[in-house]
Design a protein around this motif. Structure first.
Motif, PDB file in Angstrom:
ATOM      1  N   MET A   1     -36.361 -45.427  42.878  1.00 29.09           N
ATOM      2  CA  MET A   1     -36.006 -44.404  41.587  1.00 29.09           C
ATOM      3  C   MET A   1     -35.728 -45.247  40.271  1.00 29.09           C
ATOM      4  O   MET A   1     -35.164 -46.349  40.315  1.00 29.09           O
ATOM      5  N   PRO A   2     -36.583 -44.927  39.256  1.00 22.65           N
ATOM      6  CA  PRO A   2     -36.394 -45.690  37.983  1.00 22.65           C
ATOM      7  C   PRO A   2     -35.104 -45.672  37.226  1.00 22.65           C
ATOM      8  O   PRO A   2     -34.349 -44.697  37.560  1.00 22.65           O
ATOM      9  N   PRO A   3     -34.795 -46.716  36.655  1.00 19.96           N
ATOM     10  CA  PRO A   3     -33.509 -46.564  36.129  1.00 19.96           C
ATOM     11  C   PRO A   3     -33.322 -45.754  34.808  1.00 19.96           C
ATOM     12  O   PRO A   3     -34.432 -45.222  34.368  1.00 19.96           O
ATOM     13  N   LYS A   4     -32.376 -45.237  34.557  1.00 18.95           N
ATOM     14  CA  LYS A   4     -32.054 -44.388  33.455  1.00 18.95           C
ATOM     15  C   LYS A   4     -32.602 -45.093  32.028  1.00 18.95           C
ATOM     16  O   LYS A   4     -33.308 -44.403  31.110  1.00 18.95           O
ATOM     17  N   VAL A   5     -32.111 -46.179  31.866  1.00 19.84           N
ATOM     18  CA  VAL A   5     -32.446 -46.962  30.364  1.00 19.84           C
ATOM     19  C   VAL A   5     -33.037 -48.273  31.082  1.00 19.84           C
ATOM     20  O   VAL A   5     -32.440 -48.924  31.689  1.00 19.84           O
ATOM     21  N   SER A   6     -34.108 -48.496  30.204  1.00 18.07           N
ATOM     22  CA  SER A   6     -34.712 -49.847  30.108  1.00 18.07           C
ATOM     23  C   SER A   6     -34.357 -50.566  28.881  1.00 18.07           C
ATOM     24  O   SER A   6     -34.645 -49.922  27.833  1.00 18.07           O
ATOM     25  N   ILE A   7     -33.864 -51.741  29.102  1.00 11.80           N
ATOM     26  CA  ILE A   7     -33.225 -52.579  27.802  1.00 11.80           C
ATOM     27  C   ILE A   7     -34.271 -53.435  27.467  1.00 11.80           C
ATOM     28  O   ILE A   7     -34.728 -54.174  28.262  1.00 11.80           O
ATOM     29  N   CYS A   8     -34.923 -53.212  26.311  1.00 12.73           N
ATOM     30  CA  CYS A   8     -36.384 -54.174  26.110  1.00 12.73           C
ATOM     31  C   CYS A   8     -35.624 -55.239  25.036  1.00 12.73           C
ATOM     32  O   CYS A   8     -35.132 -54.935  24.086  1.00 12.73           O
ATOM     33  N   LEU A   9     -35.810 -56.464  25.692  1.00 13.26           N
ATOM     34  CA  LEU A   9     -35.192 -57.641  24.803  1.00 13.26           C
ATOM     35  C   LEU A   9     -36.234 -58.808  24.723  1.00 13.26           C
ATOM     36  O   LEU A   9     -36.557 -59.459  25.658  1.00 13.26           O
ATOM     37  N   PRO A  10     -36.781 -58.797  23.604  1.00 13.34           N
ATOM     38  CA  PRO A  10     -37.688 -60.054  23.135  1.00 13.34           C
ATOM     39  C   PRO A  10     -36.587 -61.129  22.944  1.00 13.34           C
ATOM     40  O   PRO A  10     -35.950 -61.209  22.375  1.00 13.34           O
ATOM     41  N   ASN A  11     -37.274 -62.486  23.354  1.00 13.39           N
ATOM     42  CA  ASN A  11     -36.304 -63.557  23.105  1.00 13.39           C
ATOM     43  C   ASN A  11     -37.154 -64.730  22.448  1.00 13.39           C
ATOM     44  O   ASN A  11     -38.430 -64.970  23.076  1.00 13.39           O
ATOM     45  N   LEU A  12     -36.868 -65.419  21.716  1.00 11.34           N
ATOM     46  CA  LEU A  12     -37.171 -66.854  21.125  1.00 11.34           C
ATOM     47  C   LEU A  12     -36.256 -67.465  20.837  1.00 11.34           C
ATOM     48  O   LEU A  12     -35.644 -67.275  19.633  1.00 11.34           O
ATOM     49  N   ASN A  13     -35.868 -68.620  21.443  1.00  8.37           N
ATOM     50  CA  ASN A  13     -34.930 -69.678  20.941  1.00  8.37           C
ATOM     51  C   ASN A  13     -33.495 -69.301  20.499  1.00  8.37           C
ATOM     52  O   ASN A  13     -32.861 -69.419  19.577  1.00  8.37           O
ATOM     53  N   ASN A  14     -32.909 -68.208  21.408  1.00  5.13           N
ATOM     54  CA  ASN A  14     -31.576 -67.633  21.051  1.00  5.13           C
ATOM     55  C   ASN A  14     -30.731 -67.885  22.376  1.00  5.13           C
ATOM     56  O   ASN A  14     -29.730 -67.235  22.235  1.00  5.13           O
ATOM     57  N   ARG A  15     -30.707 -69.097  22.721  1.00  2.94           N
ATOM     58  CA  ARG A  15     -29.781 -69.342  23.675  1.00  2.94           C
ATOM     59  C   ARG A  15     -28.405 -69.106  23.576  1.00  2.94           C
ATOM     60  O   ARG A  15     -27.469 -68.622  24.077  1.00  2.94           O
ATOM     61  N   ARG A  16     -28.080 -69.997  22.156  1.00  6.76           N
ATOM     62  CA  ARG A  16     -26.665 -69.629  21.657  1.00  6.76           C
ATOM     63  C   ARG A  16     -26.055 -68.215  21.561  1.00  6.76           C
ATOM     64  O   ARG A  16     -24.771 -68.233  21.909  1.00  6.76           O
ATOM     65  N   PHE A  17     -26.749 -67.262  21.594  1.00  5.60           N
ATOM     66  CA  PHE A  17     -26.371 -65.913  21.600  1.00  5.60           C
ATOM     67  C   PHE A  17     -26.364 -65.123  22.910  1.00  5.60           C
ATOM     68  O   PHE A  17     -25.964 -64.115  23.005  1.00  5.60           O
ATOM     69  N   LEU A  18     -27.426 -65.651  23.744  1.00  7.08           N
ATOM     70  CA  LEU A  18     -27.661 -64.987  25.045  1.00  7.08           C
ATOM     71  C   LEU A  18     -26.248 -64.593  25.909  1.00  7.08           C
ATOM     72  O   LEU A  18     -26.507 -63.288  26.488  1.00  7.08           O
ATOM     73  N   GLU A  19     -25.455 -65.506  25.783  1.00  3.94           N
ATOM     74  CA  GLU A  19     -24.216 -65.171  26.782  1.00  3.94           C
ATOM     75  C   GLU A  19     -23.550 -63.965  26.406  1.00  3.94           C
ATOM     76  O   GLU A  19     -23.192 -63.091  27.128  1.00  3.94           O
ATOM     77  N   ASP A  20     -23.201 -63.800  25.057  1.00  5.53           N
ATOM     78  CA  ASP A  20     -22.459 -62.654  24.584  1.00  5.53           C
ATOM     79  C   ASP A  20     -23.567 -61.528  24.494  1.00  5.53           C
ATOM     80  O   ASP A  20     -22.962 -60.342  25.199  1.00  5.53           O
ATOM     81  N   ARG A  21     -24.944 -61.419  24.422  1.00  4.10           N
ATOM     82  CA  ARG A  21     -25.596 -60.450  24.478  1.00  4.10           C
ATOM     83  C   ARG A  21     -25.483 -59.827  26.018  1.00  4.10           C
ATOM     84  O   ARG A  21     -25.576 -58.696  26.407  1.00  4.10           O
TER      85      ARG A  21
END
Length: 169
Positions: A1-21
């Motif tokens: 069963m597919p999920p209701k929402v796909s969260i699309c998240l591109p990333n490049l060198n944002n390690r310091r913000f990823l835990e909060d995200r």
């Protein structure tokens, strides 16, 4: 069963913000989501952090892709997405716990609507809300009538616009 929402998240060198995200994604009251991350070969430890989370969270899917910018990465996320709806995310932001639930409810309630948006708070790099920052964005003069109330618009021709803070070069 597919999920209701796909969260699309591109990333490049944002390690310091990823835990909060990631914490803000895990805290969603709508649990029926998948997170599709396209990382552009980060070299700041972000890829390793994402792999650690994906090993513990089966709703996370990862892919690495050459550095071509955020829009090709978002396009790749969309191609990989399986959800009924897509939420475009950025690595350095967070979201309120009811964000996905409320956006999905709005789309479910109005089958003739293709896009749901929400208000936002502008935060600093420590995730603290910057009081009055929203009012300093020049575009809010145009959007002011719609900012603080629910509404439907028949068309949306100005989807992509740059946020410009007054008094900031």
């Amino acid at each position: 069963m597919p999920p209701k929402v796909s969260i699309c998240l591109p990333n490049l060198n944002n390690r310091r913000f990823l835990e909060d995200r990631l914490r803000s994604i895990y805290a969603q009251t709508l649990a029926d989501w998948e997170l599709v991350v396209v990382d552009s070969f980060s070299d700041d430890g972000a890829w390793e952090l994402l792999q650690e989370h994906a090993a513990r969270e089966p709703r996370i899917r990862l892919k690495q892709s050459p550095r071509e910018g955020p829009y090709p990465a978002w396009n790749q996320c969309v191609q990989l997405a399986r959800g009924e709806y897509i939420y475009f995310a950025t690595s350095d932001d967070t979201m309120a716990p009811d964000c996905l639930r409320l956006l999905a409810q709005a789309l479910d309630a109005h089958s003739d609507v293709s896009l749901a948006t929400c208000g936002l708070d502008i935060i600093d790099e420590e995730s603290r809300v910057l009081p009055g920052a929203w009012e300093r964005i020049r575009q809010t003069r145009y959007y002011r009538p719609w900012l603080d109330r629910l509404h439907r618009r028949a068309g949306f021709t100005d989807f992509c616009w740059t946020i410009t803070l007054e008094g900031v070069p």
